[in-house]
Motif scaffolding. Structure first.
Motif, PDB file in Angstrom:
ATOM      1  N   GLN A  27     -34.995 -65.022 -27.890  1.00  0.00           N
ATOM      2  CA  GLN A  27     -35.746 -64.450 -26.709  1.00  0.00           C
ATOM      3  C   GLN A  27     -36.280 -65.624 -25.746  1.00  0.00           C
ATOM      4  OE1 GLN A  27     -38.452 -61.583 -28.539  1.00  0.00           O
ATOM      5  NE2 GLN A  27     -36.885 -60.053 -28.490  1.00  0.00           N
ATOM      6  N   ASP A  28     -36.793 -66.605 -26.531  1.00  0.00           N
ATOM      7  CA  ASP A  28     -37.484 -67.604 -25.654  1.00  0.00           C
ATOM      8  C   ASP A  28     -36.517 -68.519 -24.822  1.00  0.00           C
ATOM      9  OD1 ASP A  28     -40.020 -66.898 -26.099  1.00  0.00           O
ATOM     10  OD2 ASP A  28     -40.464 -68.369 -27.703  1.00  0.00           O
ATOM     11  N   THR A  29     -34.962 -68.631 -25.471  1.00  0.00           N
ATOM     12  CA  THR A  29     -34.075 -69.328 -24.933  1.00  0.00           C
ATOM     13  C   THR A  29     -33.536 -68.569 -23.794  1.00  0.00           C
ATOM     14  OG1 THR A  29     -33.846 -70.570 -27.083  1.00  0.00           O
ATOM     15  CG2 THR A  29     -32.078 -70.614 -25.563  1.00  0.00           C
ATOM     16  N   GLN A  30     -33.595 -67.296 -24.069  1.00  0.00           N
ATOM     17  CA  GLN A  30     -32.794 -66.474 -23.032  1.00  0.00           C
ATOM     18  C   GLN A  30     -33.786 -66.609 -21.696  1.00  0.00           C
ATOM     19  OE1 GLN A  30     -32.491 -63.041 -24.980  1.00  0.00           O
ATOM     20  NE2 GLN A  30     -30.238 -63.493 -25.705  1.00  0.00           N
ATOM     21  N   ARG A  31     -34.988 -66.491 -21.993  1.00  0.00           N
ATOM     22  CA  ARG A  31     -35.829 -66.468 -20.764  1.00  0.00           C
ATOM     23  C   ARG A  31     -35.815 -67.842 -20.287  1.00  0.00           C
ATOM     24  NH1 ARG A  31     -39.918 -64.930 -24.411  1.00  0.00           N
ATOM     25  NH2 ARG A  31     -39.984 -62.790 -24.618  1.00  0.00           N
ATOM     26  N   GLU A  32     -35.879 -68.706 -20.832  1.00  0.00           N
ATOM     27  CA  GLU A  32     -35.610 -70.141 -20.012  1.00  0.00           C
ATOM     28  C   GLU A  32     -34.223 -70.310 -19.492  1.00  0.00           C
ATOM     29  OE1 GLU A  32     -36.086 -73.420 -22.797  1.00  0.00           O
ATOM     30  OE2 GLU A  32     -37.742 -72.249 -23.588  1.00  0.00           O
ATOM     31  N   ALA A  33     -33.498 -69.798 -19.863  1.00  0.00           N
ATOM     32  CA  ALA A  33     -32.057 -69.712 -19.353  1.00  0.00           C
ATOM     33  C   ALA A  33     -31.809 -69.019 -17.925  1.00  0.00           C
ATOM     34  CB  ALA A  33     -30.843 -69.129 -20.287  1.00  0.00           C
ATOM     35  N   SER A  35     -34.573 -68.216 -16.377  1.00  0.00           N
ATOM     36  CA  SER A  35     -35.552 -68.790 -15.308  1.00  0.00           C
ATOM     37  C   SER A  35     -34.666 -69.920 -14.594  1.00  0.00           C
ATOM     38  CB  SER A  35     -36.740 -69.150 -15.875  1.00  0.00           C
ATOM     39  OG  SER A  35     -37.423 -69.967 -15.028  1.00  0.00           O
ATOM     40  N   HIS A  36     -33.924 -70.750 -15.364  1.00  0.00           N
ATOM     41  CA  HIS A  36     -33.154 -71.853 -14.767  1.00  0.00           C
ATOM     42  C   HIS A  36     -32.027 -71.375 -13.862  1.00  0.00           C
ATOM     43  CE1 HIS A  36     -31.548 -75.705 -14.629  1.00  0.00           C
ATOM     44  NE2 HIS A  36     -30.265 -75.313 -14.879  1.00  0.00           N
ATOM     45  N   ASP A  38     -32.175 -68.428 -12.278  1.00  0.00           N
ATOM     46  CA  ASP A  38     -32.967 -67.884 -10.997  1.00  0.00           C
ATOM     47  C   ASP A  38     -33.239 -69.099  -9.978  1.00  0.00           C
ATOM     48  OD1 ASP A  38     -34.260 -65.896  -9.630  1.00  0.00           O
ATOM     49  OD2 ASP A  38     -36.165 -66.769 -10.351  1.00  0.00           O
ATOM     50  N   ARG A  39     -33.744 -70.173 -10.612  1.00  0.00           N
ATOM     51  CA  ARG A  39     -34.106 -71.454  -9.681  1.00  0.00           C
ATOM     52  C   ARG A  39     -32.759 -71.885  -8.948  1.00  0.00           C
ATOM     53  NH1 ARG A  39     -37.300 -72.498 -14.177  1.00  0.00           N
ATOM     54  NH2 ARG A  39     -35.862 -74.309 -14.887  1.00  0.00           N
TER      55      ARG A  39
END
Length: 52
Positions: A27-33, A35-36, A38-39
């Motif tokens: 889940q943390d890895t998916q959130r980071e991906a 977010s990336h 999105d940026r």
């Protein structure tokens, strides 16, 4: 990968222990991906594909 194999390799007593740990990691890895991405998408100029 087979969850049972991971349990054996890591030496956890139950698959629930393994899944509780690694579900959070995924889940943390998916959130980071997300977010990336999105940026990255916010930085791209909008392309107007409509004719005219």
């Amino acid at each position: 990968m087979d969850g049972g194999a991971v349990v054996e390799i890591l030496g956890h007593s139950q698959i629930a222990v393994t899944m509780n740990i690694y579900t959070h990691v995924v889940q943390d890895t998916q959130r980071e991906a997300v977010s990336h991405l999105d940026r990255m998408l916010k930085r791209r100029p909008v392309v107007n594909d409509s004719p005219g």
